[in-house]
Design an enzyme around this catalytic site. Sequence first.
Site, mmCIF file in Angstrom:
data_model
loop_
_atom_site.group_PDB
_atom_site.id
_atom_site.type_symbol
_atom_site.label_atom_id
_atom_site.label_comp_id
_atom_site.label_asym_id
_atom_site.label_seq_id
_atom_site.Cartn_x
_atom_site.Cartn_y
_atom_site.Cartn_z
ATOM 1 N N GLU A 97 39.970 -12.321 65.289
ATOM 2 C CA GLU A 97 38.665 -12.994 65.391
ATOM 3 C C GLU A 97 38.798 -14.339 66.090
ATOM 4 O OE1 GLU A 97 35.792 -12.507 62.219
ATOM 5 O OE2 GLU A 97 37.466 -11.928 60.943
ATOM 6 N N ASP A 101 34.101 -18.282 59.731
ATOM 7 C CA ASP A 101 33.242 -19.362 59.254
ATOM 8 C C ASP A 101 32.759 -19.003 57.835
ATOM 9 O OD1 ASP A 101 31.429 -21.456 59.051
ATOM 10 O OD2 ASP A 101 29.905 -20.491 60.288
ATOM 11 N N ASP A 157 31.518 -19.478 72.264
ATOM 12 C CA ASP A 157 30.419 -19.781 73.186
ATOM 13 C C ASP A 157 29.332 -20.648 72.556
ATOM 14 O OD1 ASP A 157 29.341 -17.791 71.417
ATOM 15 O OD2 ASP A 157 27.794 -17.367 72.908
ATOM 16 N N ARG A 163 32.825 -19.797 77.167
ATOM 17 C CA ARG A 163 33.905 -18.932 76.682
ATOM 18 C C ARG A 163 35.165 -19.128 77.517
ATOM 19 N NH1 ARG A 163 31.735 -15.348 72.875
ATOM 20 N NH2 ARG A 163 29.687 -14.504 73.336
HETATM 21 P P1 5GP Z 1 31.107 -15.801 60.182
HETATM 22 O O1 5GP Z 1 30.119 -16.825 59.685
HETATM 23 O O2 5GP Z 1 30.612 -14.418 59.912
HETATM 24 O O3 5GP Z 1 32.481 -16.054 59.620
HETATM 25 O O4 5GP Z 1 31.219 -15.978 61.764
HETATM 26 C C1 5GP Z 1 30.321 -15.327 62.608
HETATM 27 C C2 5GP Z 1 30.459 -15.741 64.036
HETATM 28 O O5 5GP Z 1 29.726 -16.949 64.195
HETATM 29 C C3 5GP Z 1 31.814 -16.036 64.620
HETATM 30 O O6 5GP Z 1 32.541 -14.891 64.999
HETATM 31 C C4 5GP Z 1 31.420 -16.857 65.831
HETATM 32 O O7 5GP Z 1 31.065 -15.995 66.907
HETATM 33 C C5 5GP Z 1 30.185 -17.597 65.338
HETATM 34 N N1 5GP Z 1 30.558 -18.976 64.980
HETATM 35 C C6 5GP Z 1 30.767 -19.491 63.763
HETATM 36 N N2 5GP Z 1 31.114 -20.798 63.852
HETATM 37 C C7 5GP Z 1 31.137 -21.111 65.169
HETATM 38 C C8 5GP Z 1 31.456 -22.308 65.909
HETATM 39 O O8 5GP Z 1 31.824 -23.375 65.401
HETATM 40 N N3 5GP Z 1 31.348 -22.213 67.267
HETATM 41 C C9 5GP Z 1 30.955 -21.081 67.905
HETATM 42 N N4 5GP Z 1 30.892 -21.130 69.235
HETATM 43 N N5 5GP Z 1 30.667 -19.934 67.242
HETATM 44 C C10 5GP Z 1 30.765 -19.955 65.891
#
Ligand code: 5GP
Length: 190
Positions: A97, A101, A157, A163
Amino acid sequence: MTDAAGSDLRILLDSRGIESTVERVAADVSADHNDGVVLVGVLRGSVPFLADLARAMSIRVRIDFLSITPYSPGTGRVRLLKDLDIDVTGRDVVMVEDIVDTGLTSEFLSAQLNRRNPRRLSVCTFVDRPVRRAAPVRPDYVGIGIPEEFVIGYGLDYEGRYRNLPMLAAANPAVLKENPDAHIAALYRF
Ligand code: 5GP
């Protein structure tokens, strides 16, 4: 640094920092998987990391991808758009990944992958930001842990941009919301 838009972009890892980070993670993954591994990239943010990781590894590697889309933005609920092409039954799988987050994506995809009966499933993320974690996800391999910044570059992104930034940088989301192109000049500076 301050770019042409006059907005702050803080470099967390430059290309050398990325290289040494990837080498460390690749060595750790390799050491744990003597029989080789299937790297499963989560499209699209993981692509630069997965490509570098695969080349830095000293074991047999196969590559596949999963693609997801949010059911409704902000809920963390996702739907599988592209499934695996490789049969991973009995194999060691490492899901790759860009960032973990909330962990909801990771949790959902881990469940999907576990249904394919891999011998072992691990999670590898370039960036780990535990502060907003909503699911009990603990990545097995982490490039860099960060406190709470929004990050762009090296696959990550903002509305499809950045990216290909050859670094990982902390950006101000309010600035990007105002002008998604605010840091485009940074692409041409390094
Ligand atoms: P999750 O919240 O499910 O762990 O993350 C979901 C997605 O949110 C990540 O794969 C990423 O694409 C996007 N994301 C989360 N935090 C960030 C960040 O700080 N920067 C960017 N560019 N995308 C993020």
